[in-house]
Design a protein around this motif. Structure first.
Motif, PDB file in Angstrom:
ATOM      1  N   ALA A  95      29.589 -53.824 -26.585  1.00  0.00           N
ATOM      2  CA  ALA A  95      29.802 -52.462 -26.064  1.00  0.00           C
ATOM      3  C   ALA A  95      31.180 -52.377 -25.424  1.00  0.00           C
ATOM      4  N   THR A  96      31.866 -51.263 -25.660  1.00  0.00           N
ATOM      5  CA  THR A  96      33.212 -51.102 -25.107  1.00  0.00           C
ATOM      6  C   THR A  96      33.546 -49.638 -24.907  1.00  0.00           C
TER       7      THR A  96
ATOM      8  N   TYR B 172      26.540 -55.690 -33.909  1.00  0.00           N
ATOM      9  CA  TYR B 172      26.783 -54.248 -33.750  1.00  0.00           C
ATOM     10  C   TYR B 172      27.882 -54.050 -32.711  1.00  0.00           C
ATOM     11  N   LEU B 173      28.625 -52.958 -32.872  1.00  0.00           N
ATOM     12  CA  LEU B 173      29.659 -52.596 -31.912  1.00  0.00           C
ATOM     13  C   LEU B 173      29.440 -51.150 -31.484  1.00  0.00           C
ATOM     14  N   PHE B 174      29.120 -50.957 -30.201  1.00  0.00           N
ATOM     15  CA  PHE B 174      28.901 -49.617 -29.644  1.00  0.00           C
ATOM     16  C   PHE B 174      30.155 -49.211 -28.872  1.00  0.00           C
ATOM     17  N   ALA B 175      30.838 -48.157 -29.344  1.00  0.00           N
ATOM     18  CA  ALA B 175      32.088 -47.729 -28.718  1.00  0.00           C
ATOM     19  C   ALA B 175      31.982 -46.270 -28.296  1.00  0.00           C
ATOM     20  N   GLY B 176      32.548 -45.951 -27.141  1.00  0.00           N
ATOM     21  CA  GLY B 176      32.533 -44.565 -26.671  1.00  0.00           C
ATOM     22  C   GLY B 176      32.839 -44.461 -25.195  1.00  0.00           C
ATOM     23  N   PRO B 177      32.982 -43.247 -24.679  1.00  0.00           N
ATOM     24  CA  PRO B 177      33.298 -43.045 -23.252  1.00  0.00           C
ATOM     25  C   PRO B 177      32.202 -43.581 -22.345  1.00  0.00           C
TER      26      PRO B 177
ATOM     27  N   ASP C 107      37.226 -39.917 -30.186  1.00  0.00           N
ATOM     28  CA  ASP C 107      37.927 -40.777 -29.234  1.00  0.00           C
ATOM     29  C   ASP C 107      39.367 -40.305 -29.051  1.00  0.00           C
ATOM     30  N   LEU C 108      39.994 -39.866 -30.150  1.00  0.00           N
ATOM     31  CA  LEU C 108      41.365 -39.373 -30.064  1.00  0.00           C
ATOM     32  C   LEU C 108      41.437 -38.130 -29.174  1.00  0.00           C
ATOM     33  N   LEU C 109      40.509 -37.188 -29.374  1.00  0.00           N
ATOM     34  CA  LEU C 109      40.519 -35.957 -28.579  1.00  0.00           C
ATOM     35  C   LEU C 109      40.280 -36.241 -27.101  1.00  0.00           C
ATOM     36  N   SER C 110      39.468 -37.250 -26.814  1.00  0.00           N
ATOM     37  CA  SER C 110      39.162 -37.562 -25.422  1.00  0.00           C
ATOM     38  C   SER C 110      40.382 -38.065 -24.658  1.00  0.00           C
ATOM     39  N   LYS C 111      41.413 -38.526 -25.385  1.00  0.00           N
ATOM     40  CA  LYS C 111      42.604 -39.049 -24.723  1.00  0.00           C
ATOM     41  C   LYS C 111      43.660 -37.970 -24.495  1.00  0.00           C
TER      42      LYS C 111
ATOM     43  N   ARG D 174      29.811 -50.658 -36.679  1.00  0.00           N
ATOM     44  CA  ARG D 174      30.360 -49.883 -35.563  1.00  0.00           C
ATOM     45  C   ARG D 174      29.646 -48.548 -35.416  1.00  0.00           C
ATOM     46  N   PHE D 175      29.276 -48.204 -34.176  1.00  0.00           N
ATOM     47  CA  PHE D 175      28.665 -46.923 -33.851  1.00  0.00           C
ATOM     48  C   PHE D 175      29.508 -46.242 -32.776  1.00  0.00           C
ATOM     49  N   ASN D 176      29.905 -44.996 -33.044  1.00  0.00           N
ATOM     50  CA  ASN D 176      30.719 -44.242 -32.098  1.00  0.00           C
ATOM     51  C   ASN D 176      29.838 -43.316 -31.269  1.00  0.00           C
TER      52      ASN D 176
END
Length: 571
Positions: free
Chosen positions: A155-156, A41-46, A448-452, A172-174
């Protein structure tokens, strides 16, 4: 026992306690109840949104001896051991400090050994984007085909730095930024459990300062509690976060709108003397300018988006300011915020910004003159419409025998057209090659795009969403026409969107902007052209033959009311 920080004490112990990530937690629970456990699993987010917490809960749930509906019981031998960090089958690795090839090779050699106590051996690799290129390469084969008893959870916070070869081998989980309302609700729950009093405005300040991170919110709350003797007051919250209160910011902007530079400078200096952060101060100003812009164009939108209440005096002072000036003020404050990063003289920059904002406000056209001109133009157009309606009535009753001399009078001044021109050829090209998979991939990375983006540009893009996507382009629909018009003319915004999206998607896709209300019509037109068997999309209407040319009055009536309403009958 030594004191523990709030974010450690209130770390979620099951999926139900995770704040603001319902889609992720429900999906993970379903995979457990249906026994569809993936190998990676890949956990991605702020930061601070629950990635590591969910990884630990998931590791606990799949090894729980009495799991119910995908939730760990937290009472069995395995759950207790995991909660106390003494189960050797759950291995947590910090990739920031263990990012070399040797550490990954060590994992690769040990995964073949079965777990000693649990059902699954779980490797949780935090901040996985910090791994070196060699370490990623060493992880590839093991990540693709690990033994049946091994589960990897990566996680990243920077998904764009993770190689595509790694992403393709995982589910992948956002994780999205947690809304201020959800953060405030959790903070109130914690304070209620601890029997600590609080001010509602203080909770709102902490929730905004956390910027979508639950851990940040709890850390700020910890500081406020230490600073304020077990009472969360607005004054203490402002002191800790470096924020300015809404009343002071409203007073500052009111002075700007009234061109009272001296009073505005005194306000800004007082805020600095009280310990306000320059960065937080500018963010507060941008947020208020955004709220005024939305209030001026659609007052209901502020309520729908749960933005803070605007001060009545500020609304009155802003009445003479046009939307174009607010756009210019937002761009100016955003530019100053970028300059602050490389300067140690923040107070000087804000004083210069104050003078510039006052100069922008000075260019406001007098309300009375503008209103009078607009009213005269409206009355003239109403007269023209009435005349054309009379001519149309005659046309319907007598066919084309009506005198063609009466044509639509020309306005003395050009009428501003608000509709944004859309390049249908580009949109049709996207629809020709659009796939559901491409749209899903774009929507996954959209938060993720909006957060940048900068706060001002992020606020503008909150009322947009991707509606179609192909390999080389995406279509983004805006709910409101005025935001679409602004985004269309903001080249910096379009460049930032394209740059960040290409970095996240690892492609060179173009971005096409449309209005949400027009989108169904555009799709319908495209489908109609396909059914007619056209290979090229029409761009202009065909010129009628000379013998079928219409009288001038008919052409003008058709142009005004449309060919579906105007009906021409021959004598």
């Amino acid at each position: 026992m030594a004191y523990q920080a709030l974010y450690r004490v209130w770390r979620p112990q099951n999926f139900q306690q995770v704040v603001g990530q319902k889609i992720v937690t429900q999906t993970l629970k379903n995979s457990i109840t249906t026994d569809q456990i993936s190998h990676a699993y890949l956990f991605a987010g702020p930061r601070g949104t629950g990635k590591t917490s969910c990884a630990k809960i998931f590791a606990k749930a799949i090894n729980c001896l009495d799991s119910q509906d995908g939730e760990p019981c937290n009472h069995c031998e395995n759950c207790v051991a995991i909660n106390e960090n003494r189960l050797t089958d759950i291995i947590e690795i910090d990739a920031a400090s263990n990012n070399g090839v040797d550490e990954i090779r060590d994992i690769r050699d040990k995964v073949k050994y079965p777990p000693t106590q649990a059902k699954y051996k779980v490797y949780i690799i935090d901040e996985v984007h910090m791994l070196s290129t060699g370490a990623f390469n060493a992880l590839l084969k093991t990540l693709e085909e690990p033994p049946a008893h091994v589960v990897f959870i990566l996680a990243t916070t920077e998904i764009q730095k993770v190689p595509a070869t790694i992403i393709s081998r995982t589910q992948r989980f956002n994780f999205r930024r947690i809304s201020a309302d959800d953060i405030a609700e959790q903070l109130i729950h914690i304070l209620t459990e601890k029997n600590i009093s609080y001010d509602d405005q203080a909770i709102a300040v902490i929730s905004r300062a956390a910027d979508g991170g639950m851990r940040d919110a709890l850390s700020i709350l910890d500081q406020v509690l230490s600073f304020g003797n077990d009472h969360v007051s607005l004054e203490n919250a402002l002191e800790v976060t470096g924020d300015a209160d809404d009343q002071s910011l409203a007073h500052y902007l009111s002075a700007i709108f009234n061109q009272n530079v001296t009073e505005a400078l005194q306000t800004i200096n007082t805020l600095f003397a009280d310990g306000c952060s320059a960065n937080r101060l500018i963010e507060g100003i941008i947020e208020l300018l955004r709220d005024l812009l939305l209030q001026k164009n659609d007052a209901q939108l502020l309520t729908q988006m749960s933005y803070r209440q605007l001060d009545a005096d500020l609304i009155t002072a802003a009445a003479q300011i046009q939307s174009a000036q607010l756009y210019q003020m937002i761009d100016l404050t955003n530019e100053i915020q970028l300059q602050l990063k490389n300067s140690a003289h923040s107070e000087l920059f804000l004083e210069v910004m104050t003078v510039k904002l006052a100069n922008v406000a000075k260019t406001a056209a007098p309300v009375s003159e503008g209103a009078a001109a607009n009213q005269a133009e409206v009355e003239k157009l109403q007269t023209q419409v009435a005349e054309l309606k009379q001519q149309l009535s005659k046309l319907e009753n007598h066919g084309v025998a009506v005198s063609p001399r009466t044509t639509m009078p020309k306005a003395s001044t050009p009428v501003h057209k608000t509709d944004v021109k859309i390049n249908r050829q580009q949109v049709y090209h996207v629809l020709e090659n659009a796939t559901k998979e491409s749209l899903t991939a774009v929507r996954d990375v959209w938060p993720d795009l909006l957060s940048k983006l900068t706060p001002a540009k992020r606020a503008m893009m909150k009322v947009s969403q991707p509606v179609a996507a192909s390999a080389d382009a995406i279509v983004v629909a805006f709910t409101y026409e005025f935001t679409l018009r602004t985004a269309t003319t903001d080249q910096d915004l379009q460049d930032a969107l394209k740059q960040e999206l290409n970095a996240l998607m690892q492609n060179e896709a173009d971005i096409i902007l449309v209005q949400k209300d027009q989108w169904p019509k555009i799709r319908k037109e495209y489908i109609a052209t396909l059914r007619q068997g056209k290979t090229e999309k029409p761009t202009t209407q065909a010129t009628p033959p000379a013998e079928l040319a219409q009288p001038t009055i008919v052409a003008e009536a058709t142009k005004l009311f449309g060919d579906k309403i105007v009906k021409v009958e021959a004598n």
